[in-house]
Write a protein that holds these residues in place. Structure first.
Motif: not given
Length: 246
Positions: A61-67
């Motif tokens: 999994p690639v975890y984004l910094k969701q904004v």
């Protein structure tokens, strides 16, 4: 583990899964499979939970910094690190999972019908109204009619109380959005986020849409034993929806 496995006609090489609260090591308000490293949980426990999730899906999994935005849609590859700022992602690489963390916002997973590309979008109301679904589809570069979409659990239409600003934001994009808002009291509405997402996808030309239909079983707020919910609990963990090419 009590997870959701998307029921959609994806090709055999496309896999997807949506975690729930079940199967992890975190405690208290984060019990038990909290995948969010930004919500106040013990970092070591989150790392263990993420390792559990990765082993279970058999992909990274690639975890984004969701904004909660609309501008950032990134292409993932084997070298993409966690924490890149974006609310949408896609890939052609095998074993790389496009992953969206949520606790009321709507995760939207995509796959091309030929299995060549997969993608995911973080569709909170701001992102959805601002065009994150459209931006993700554009970034994937595939004709909308060639895409499958799956909507994961989110805050439901009987729980999502919003103000006039939210109704106006959607109405500026599509006059038909008004039918997905139910009056509650002066200046307040109940918003059907999954229905709005389906409307936006259909307007794009995405014909094959599955998953969340707005029923109570998909509502994060209404199912505290199964789903994290920021709106319900304030201090809360995060679950994740992921799609990848095997």
């Amino acid at each position: 583990m009590d997870w959701l496995m998307p029921d959609w006609p994806a090709p055999p090489n496309v896999r997807a899964a949506c975690s729930t609260r079940d199967g992890g090591v975190s405690t208290a308000v984060y019990a038990s499979l909290n995948l969010g490293d930004h919500v106040g949980d013990d970092a070591q426990l989150v790392a263990r939970n993420r390792a559990i999730f990765e082993r279970a899906i058999g992909a990274r999994p690639v975890y984004l910094k969701q904004v909660h935005g609309t501008a950032g849609v990134v292409e993932l590859d084997g070298n993409t690190e966690d924490g890149i700022e974006a609310d949408g992602c896609w890939t052609t690489q095998r074993g790389v999972a496009c992953t969206i963390m949520v606790a009321d916002c709507l995760p939207v997973l995509f796959a091309t019908k030929d299995g060549a590309k997969v993608g995911a979008a973080h569709a909170g109301w701001r992102g959805l109204a601002g065009g994150i679904v459209e931006a993700t589809v554009r970034a994937m570069g595939a004709p909308p009619a060639s895409l499958l979409a799956w909507l994961g659990p989110a805050i439901g239409p009987d729980a999502f109380e919003v103000g006039d600003d939210v109704k106006t934001a959607f109405g500026q994009c599509d006059a038909n959005a008004a039918k997905h808002f139910k009056p509650l009291r002066t200046g307040k509405w109940l918003c059907d986020l999954p229905a709005l997402a389906r409307m936006r996808l259909a307007a794009l030309g995405v014909e094959c849409i599955h998953g969340n239909d707005g029923s109570r079983e998909w509502c994060t707020v209404s199912n505290p034993s199964r789903f994290f919910s920021h709106r319900r609990d304030r201090a809360s963990g995060r679950f994740a929806a992921a799609v990848w090419r095997a």
